[in-house]
Write a protein that holds these residues in place. Structure first.
Motif, PDB file in Angstrom:
ATOM      1  N   THR A 255      15.213  -2.020  -3.457  1.00 55.69           N
ATOM      2  CA  THR A 255      14.239  -2.693  -2.596  1.00 55.69           C
ATOM      3  C   THR A 255      13.777  -1.792  -1.460  1.00 55.69           C
ATOM      4  OG1 THR A 255      15.267  -4.822  -3.097  1.00 55.69           O
ATOM      5  CG2 THR A 255      13.833  -4.720  -1.170  1.00 55.69           C
ATOM      6  N   SER A 256      12.441  -1.755  -1.264  1.00 54.98           N
ATOM      7  CA  SER A 256      11.850  -0.885  -0.242  1.00 54.98           C
ATOM      8  C   SER A 256      10.817  -1.674   0.556  1.00 54.98           C
ATOM      9  CB  SER A 256      11.193   0.343  -0.881  1.00 54.98           C
ATOM     10  OG  SER A 256      12.145   1.052  -1.649  1.00 54.98           O
ATOM     11  N   LEU A 257      10.661  -1.290   1.836  1.00 56.77           N
ATOM     12  CA  LEU A 257       9.802  -2.006   2.768  1.00 56.77           C
ATOM     13  C   LEU A 257       8.630  -1.130   3.194  1.00 56.77           C
ATOM     14  CD1 LEU A 257       9.416  -4.511   4.707  1.00 56.77           C
ATOM     15  CD2 LEU A 257      10.701  -3.182   6.397  1.00 56.77           C
ATOM     16  N   THR A 258       7.413  -1.724   3.198  1.00 58.45           N
ATOM     17  CA  THR A 258       6.228  -1.024   3.699  1.00 58.45           C
ATOM     18  C   THR A 258       6.082  -1.282   5.203  1.00 58.45           C
ATOM     19  OG1 THR A 258       4.760  -2.894   3.295  1.00 58.45           O
ATOM     20  CG2 THR A 258       5.108  -1.346   1.478  1.00 58.45           C
ATOM     21  N   PRO A 259       5.307  -0.464   5.914  1.00 57.70           N
ATOM     22  CA  PRO A 259       5.108  -0.692   7.352  1.00 57.70           C
ATOM     23  C   PRO A 259       4.494  -2.051   7.662  1.00 57.70           C
ATOM     24  CG  PRO A 259       4.374   1.503   6.752  1.00 57.70           C
ATOM     25  CD  PRO A 259       4.701   0.801   5.474  1.00 57.70           C
ATOM     26  N   CYS A 260       3.726  -2.612   6.713  1.00 56.75           N
ATOM     27  CA  CYS A 260       3.087  -3.904   6.957  1.00 56.75           C
ATOM     28  C   CYS A 260       3.998  -5.073   6.631  1.00 56.75           C
ATOM     29  CB  CYS A 260       1.782  -3.995   6.158  1.00 56.75           C
ATOM     30  SG  CYS A 260       1.939  -3.554   4.417  1.00 56.75           S
ATOM     31  N   TRP A 266      11.327   0.448  -5.262  1.00 57.05           N
ATOM     32  CA  TRP A 266      11.061   1.805  -4.768  1.00 57.05           C
ATOM     33  C   TRP A 266      10.114   2.544  -5.707  1.00 57.05           C
ATOM     34  CZ3 TRP A 266      11.786   4.859  -0.585  1.00 57.05           C
ATOM     35  CH2 TRP A 266      11.708   6.253  -0.755  1.00 57.05           C
ATOM     36  N   ASP A 267      10.426   2.543  -7.003  1.00 54.90           N
ATOM     37  CA  ASP A 267       9.602   3.264  -7.971  1.00 54.90           C
ATOM     38  C   ASP A 267       8.208   2.659  -8.087  1.00 54.90           C
ATOM     39  OD1 ASP A 267      12.433   3.821 -10.195  1.00 54.90           O
ATOM     40  OD2 ASP A 267      11.670   5.021  -8.526  1.00 54.90           O
ATOM     41  N   CYS A 268       8.118   1.321  -8.000  1.00 55.96           N
ATOM     42  CA  CYS A 268       6.822   0.654  -8.163  1.00 55.96           C
ATOM     43  C   CYS A 268       5.852   1.025  -7.045  1.00 55.96           C
ATOM     44  CB  CYS A 268       7.011  -0.860  -8.205  1.00 55.96           C
ATOM     45  SG  CYS A 268       7.841  -1.463  -9.692  1.00 55.96           S
ATOM     46  N   ILE A 269       6.319   0.966  -5.808  1.00 50.93           N
ATOM     47  CA  ILE A 269       5.412   1.233  -4.691  1.00 50.93           C
ATOM     48  C   ILE A 269       5.029   2.706  -4.640  1.00 50.93           C
ATOM     49  CG2 ILE A 269       7.299   1.555  -3.031  1.00 50.93           C
ATOM     50  CD1 ILE A 269       3.784   0.083  -2.418  1.00 50.93           C
ATOM     51  N   LEU A 270       5.957   3.601  -5.030  1.00 52.66           N
ATOM     52  CA  LEU A 270       5.613   5.022  -5.030  1.00 52.66           C
ATOM     53  C   LEU A 270       4.581   5.330  -6.119  1.00 52.66           C
ATOM     54  CD1 LEU A 270       8.995   6.873  -4.361  1.00 52.66           C
ATOM     55  CD2 LEU A 270       7.191   6.222  -2.764  1.00 52.66           C
ATOM     56  N   GLU A 271       4.730   4.690  -7.283  1.00 50.97           N
ATOM     57  CA  GLU A 271       3.733   4.887  -8.341  1.00 50.97           C
ATOM     58  C   GLU A 271       2.374   4.332  -7.909  1.00 50.97           C
ATOM     59  OE1 GLU A 271       5.222   3.143 -11.891  1.00 50.97           O
ATOM     60  OE2 GLU A 271       6.846   4.596 -12.136  1.00 50.97           O
ATOM     61  N   TRP A 272       2.397   3.198  -7.210  1.00 49.09           N
ATOM     62  CA  TRP A 272       1.142   2.633  -6.714  1.00 49.09           C
ATOM     63  C   TRP A 272       0.459   3.596  -5.750  1.00 49.09           C
ATOM     64  CZ3 TRP A 272      -2.032  -1.596  -7.311  1.00 49.09           C
ATOM     65  CH2 TRP A 272      -2.935  -1.834  -6.282  1.00 49.09           C
ATOM     66  N   LEU A 273       1.246   4.198  -4.832  1.00 44.63           N
ATOM     67  CA  LEU A 273       0.683   5.089  -3.828  1.00 44.63           C
ATOM     68  C   LEU A 273       0.167   6.391  -4.431  1.00 44.63           C
ATOM     69  CD1 LEU A 273       3.178   4.562  -0.872  1.00 44.63           C
ATOM     70  CD2 LEU A 273       0.857   3.675  -1.118  1.00 44.63           C
ATOM     71  N   ASP A 274       0.575   6.694  -5.659  1.00 46.17           N
ATOM     72  CA  ASP A 274      -0.002   7.856  -6.340  1.00 46.17           C
ATOM     73  C   ASP A 274      -1.479   7.623  -6.637  1.00 46.17           C
ATOM     74  OD1 ASP A 274       2.990   8.629  -8.275  1.00 46.17           O
ATOM     75  OD2 ASP A 274       2.293   9.391  -6.326  1.00 46.17           O
ATOM     76  N   GLU A 275      -1.860   6.333  -6.759  1.00 46.10           N
ATOM     77  CA  GLU A 275      -3.242   5.991  -7.092  1.00 46.10           C
ATOM     78  C   GLU A 275      -4.053   5.586  -5.859  1.00 46.10           C
ATOM     79  OE1 GLU A 275      -2.423   6.915 -10.913  1.00 46.10           O
ATOM     80  OE2 GLU A 275      -4.372   6.406 -10.086  1.00 46.10           O
ATOM     81  N   LYS A 276      -3.429   4.808  -4.950  1.00 40.25           N
ATOM     82  CA  LYS A 276      -4.126   4.323  -3.751  1.00 40.25           C
ATOM     83  C   LYS A 276      -3.181   4.396  -2.561  1.00 40.25           C
ATOM     84  CE  LYS A 276      -7.113   1.016  -6.186  1.00 40.25           C
ATOM     85  NZ  LYS A 276      -7.534  -0.412  -6.263  1.00 40.25           N
ATOM     86  N   ASP A 277      -3.709   4.827  -1.400  1.00 39.52           N
ATOM     87  CA  ASP A 277      -2.893   4.925  -0.193  1.00 39.52           C
ATOM     88  C   ASP A 277      -3.039   3.658   0.646  1.00 39.52           C
ATOM     89  OD1 ASP A 277      -5.516   5.360   0.425  1.00 39.52           O
ATOM     90  OD2 ASP A 277      -5.111   6.918   1.936  1.00 39.52           O
ATOM     91  N   GLU A 278      -2.784   2.503  -0.005  1.00 33.29           N
ATOM     92  CA  GLU A 278      -2.884   1.237   0.703  1.00 33.29           C
ATOM     93  C   GLU A 278      -1.895   0.251   0.111  1.00 33.29           C
ATOM     94  OE1 GLU A 278      -6.911   0.175   0.025  1.00 33.29           O
ATOM     95  OE2 GLU A 278      -6.527  -0.716  -1.928  1.00 33.29           O
ATOM     96  N   CYS A 279      -1.511  -0.765   0.899  1.00 30.71           N
ATOM     97  CA  CYS A 279      -0.580  -1.785   0.436  1.00 30.71           C
ATOM     98  C   CYS A 279      -1.241  -2.618  -0.659  1.00 30.71           C
ATOM     99  CB  CYS A 279      -0.147  -2.666   1.609  1.00 30.71           C
ATOM    100  SG  CYS A 279       0.898  -4.062   1.110  1.00 30.71           S
ATOM    101  N   PRO A 280      -0.557  -2.906  -1.767  1.00 30.72           N
ATOM    102  CA  PRO A 280      -1.141  -3.689  -2.852  1.00 30.72           C
ATOM    103  C   PRO A 280      -1.490  -5.113  -2.438  1.00 30.72           C
ATOM    104  CG  PRO A 280       0.890  -2.596  -3.545  1.00 30.72           C
ATOM    105  CD  PRO A 280       0.805  -2.426  -2.073  1.00 30.72           C
ATOM    106  N   LEU A 281      -0.840  -5.646  -1.384  1.00 27.62           N
ATOM    107  CA  LEU A 281      -1.053  -7.030  -0.993  1.00 27.62           C
ATOM    108  C   LEU A 281      -2.071  -7.194   0.124  1.00 27.62           C
ATOM    109  CD1 LEU A 281       2.600  -8.411  -1.168  1.00 27.62           C
ATOM    110  CD2 LEU A 281       0.816  -8.527  -2.888  1.00 27.62           C
ATOM    111  N   CYS A 282      -1.888  -6.478   1.245  1.00 29.34           N
ATOM    112  CA  CYS A 282      -2.774  -6.684   2.401  1.00 29.34           C
ATOM    113  C   CYS A 282      -3.781  -5.554   2.600  1.00 29.34           C
ATOM    114  CB  CYS A 282      -1.946  -6.864   3.672  1.00 29.34           C
ATOM    115  SG  CYS A 282      -1.045  -5.363   4.160  1.00 29.34           S
ATOM    116  N   ARG A 283      -3.685  -4.470   1.796  1.00 29.35           N
ATOM    117  CA  ARG A 283      -4.629  -3.343   1.832  1.00 29.35           C
ATOM    118  C   ARG A 283      -4.552  -2.509   3.105  1.00 29.35           C
ATOM    119  NH1 ARG A 283      -5.126  -3.141  -3.449  1.00 29.35           N
ATOM    120  NH2 ARG A 283      -5.936  -5.092  -4.338  1.00 29.35           N
ATOM    121  N   ASP A 284      -3.455  -2.637   3.883  1.00 30.12           N
ATOM    122  CA  ASP A 284      -3.272  -1.743   5.028  1.00 30.12           C
ATOM    123  C   ASP A 284      -3.022  -0.322   4.535  1.00 30.12           C
ATOM    124  OD1 ASP A 284      -1.546  -3.798   7.519  1.00 30.12           O
ATOM    125  OD2 ASP A 284      -3.623  -3.671   6.897  1.00 30.12           O
ATOM    126  N   LYS A 285      -3.526   0.663   5.275  1.00 31.55           N
ATOM    127  CA  LYS A 285      -3.315   2.051   4.920  1.00 31.55           C
ATOM    128  C   LYS A 285      -1.846   2.428   5.121  1.00 31.55           C
ATOM    129  CE  LYS A 285      -7.603   3.137   3.952  1.00 31.55           C
ATOM    130  NZ  LYS A 285      -8.008   3.578   2.610  1.00 31.55           N
TER     131      LYS A 285
END
Length: 298
Positions: A255-260, A266-285
Motif C-alpha cells: 500500500t502506497s499513499l499519494t500527496p493528495c 505500489w506497482d499500480c501507481i508507479l505504472e500509472w505515473l509512467d503514462e501520466k503525472d497526475e493522480c488517477p482519482l482527483c487529477r492532482d499533479k
C-alpha cells in the motif's frame, strides 16, 4: 462577431497563462512546506494548489489589478452592467467560488447528509430519499461543469469561461482589442459540439448503469429468500471489507499513499505515473518521488 471571436480566444489564453503562474507558485509553496517535515508535507500538501490559486487571484482582486494572464492577453474584468470594474468584494467572491466553491459545496452537502442521518425525528424512508438527492447533487457536479464548458465553446456570444463569472455576472472586455488578430470560431463550435455530445453519452451511460444496478439489486433481493443466497451474501460481505486498489481492482499490495491522500498498490501507481503525472482519482499533479509507501497498513 469579430469582438467575440477575438475575446473568446484571449480568455482561453489568459486562463492558460494564469495556470502556468499558479502551478509555479504551487511548486514553490510545496517546497517550502517540505522544510517543515515530511509529516506536515503529507498532511497539508493537497491544499497547496487551492491556496496558491486563491493567493494569486485574491491578491489581484484586493488590489483591483489584472492578473498576469489578463495583462498578457489585454483583457479586463467589468461588472454585468459594463459600466465599471467589479468591486473588490465581487472579484474576491468570484475567486473563492471558482477555486474553493466546489469543495465548499460538497462539504455543505456532506454535513447536511450527516445531520439528516443523526436526526431521529426524520422517518427512515425520508432519510433514504434525502440522502439519494444529496448524492445526486454531488454526482451531478462534473456534468454541470462539462455542460457549462460546452456552452462556452459552442455559442458565439458566450464569453464566460468560469462558472463563477456567470454566477457573479463578471464579464471580460478588451482594452486593446484593435491589436489582436481575428480568430475563427469554427474550431470552438466543433469543440463545443464534441463536449456536449460527450456529456450526453456520459449521462446515458450513467442512466444505464443506474438502471442496471437497480435491476441487479431487485434480482439479488429475490434470491435472499433462500438459505444458499444468505450464505453467499455473508461471504460477499466479508470479502468486500478487504481493501482493494482502485486501479487493479484487486487486494492492495504494498500500500502506497499519494500527496493528495489517495491509496493504491505500489506497482499500480508507479505504472500509472509512467503514462501520466497526475493522480488517477482527483487529477492532482504528482510525481514518483512523492509516493510514500505505508508500512503495516492494509
Amino acid at each position: 462577431m469579430q469582438y467575440n471571436r477575438t475575446l473568446k480566444a484571449e480568455i482561453i489564453r489568459c486562463v492558460q497563462k494564469d495556470l502556468t503562474y499558479t502551478n509555479e507558485l504551487s511548486a514553490d509553496m510545496s517546497e517550502l512546506l517540505q522544510l517543515t517535515g515530511p509529516r506536515n508535507w503529507i498532511r497539508y500538501n493537497h491544499m497547496i494548489n487551492l491556496l496558491s490559486q486563491i493567493v494569486y487571484h485574491g491578491f489581484a482582486s484586493l488590489q483591483n489589478l489584472q492578473t498576469l494572464g489578463e495583462e498578457y492577453t489585454g483583457i479586463f474584468q467589468i461588472d454585468n452592467k459594463q459600466i465599471s470594474i467589479p468591486s473588490k468584494l465581487l472579484r474576491l467572491t468570484a475567486t473563492i467560488l471558482e477555486f474553493g466553491g466546489e469543495q465548499l459545496y460538497i462539504k455543505l452537502l456532506n454535513d447536511l447528509e450527516k445531520s439528516v442521518i443523526e436526526n431521529k425525528e426524520i422517518l427512515p424512508e425520508a432519510k433514504i430519499k434525502i440522502r439519494t438527492t444529496i448524492q445526486f447533487m454531488i454526482g451531478s457536479i462534473p456534468y454541470i461543469k462539462a455542460f457549462h464548458k460546452g456552452i462556452f465553446y459552442y455559442f458565439t456570444s458566450s464569453t464566460k469561461y468560469h462558472i463563477s463569472k456567470r454566477i457573479t455576472g463578471i464579464r471580460y472586455v478588451h482594452i486593446r482589442n484593435w491589436l489582436k488578430p481575428e480568430y475563427s470560431l469554427y474550431g470552438y463550435k466543433f469543440l463545443g459540439t464534441l463536449t456536449l455530445l460527450q456529456l450526453a453519452v456520459s449521462i446515458l451511460l450513467k442512466l444505464y448503469s443506474v438502471f442496471k444496478e437497480k435491476n441487479d439489486k431487485n434480482l439479488q433481493d429475490h434470491f435472499t429468500k433462500s438459505t444458499s443466497h444468505l450464505l453467499q451474501k455473508s461471504f460477499d460481505s466479508h470479502t468486500s471489507q478487504i481493501p482493494k486498489c482502485t486501479l487493479c481492482l484487486e487486494t492492495r499490495k504494498n500500500t502506497s499513499l499519494t500527496p493528495c491522500g489517495h491509496i493504491f498498490c505500489w506497482d499500480c501507481i508507479l505504472e500509472w505515473l509512467d503514462e501520466k503525472d497526475e493522480c488517477p482519482l482527483c487529477r492532482d499533479k504528482i510525481s514518483k518521488s512523492s509516493i510514500v509507501p505505508l508500512q503495516n497498513f492494509l
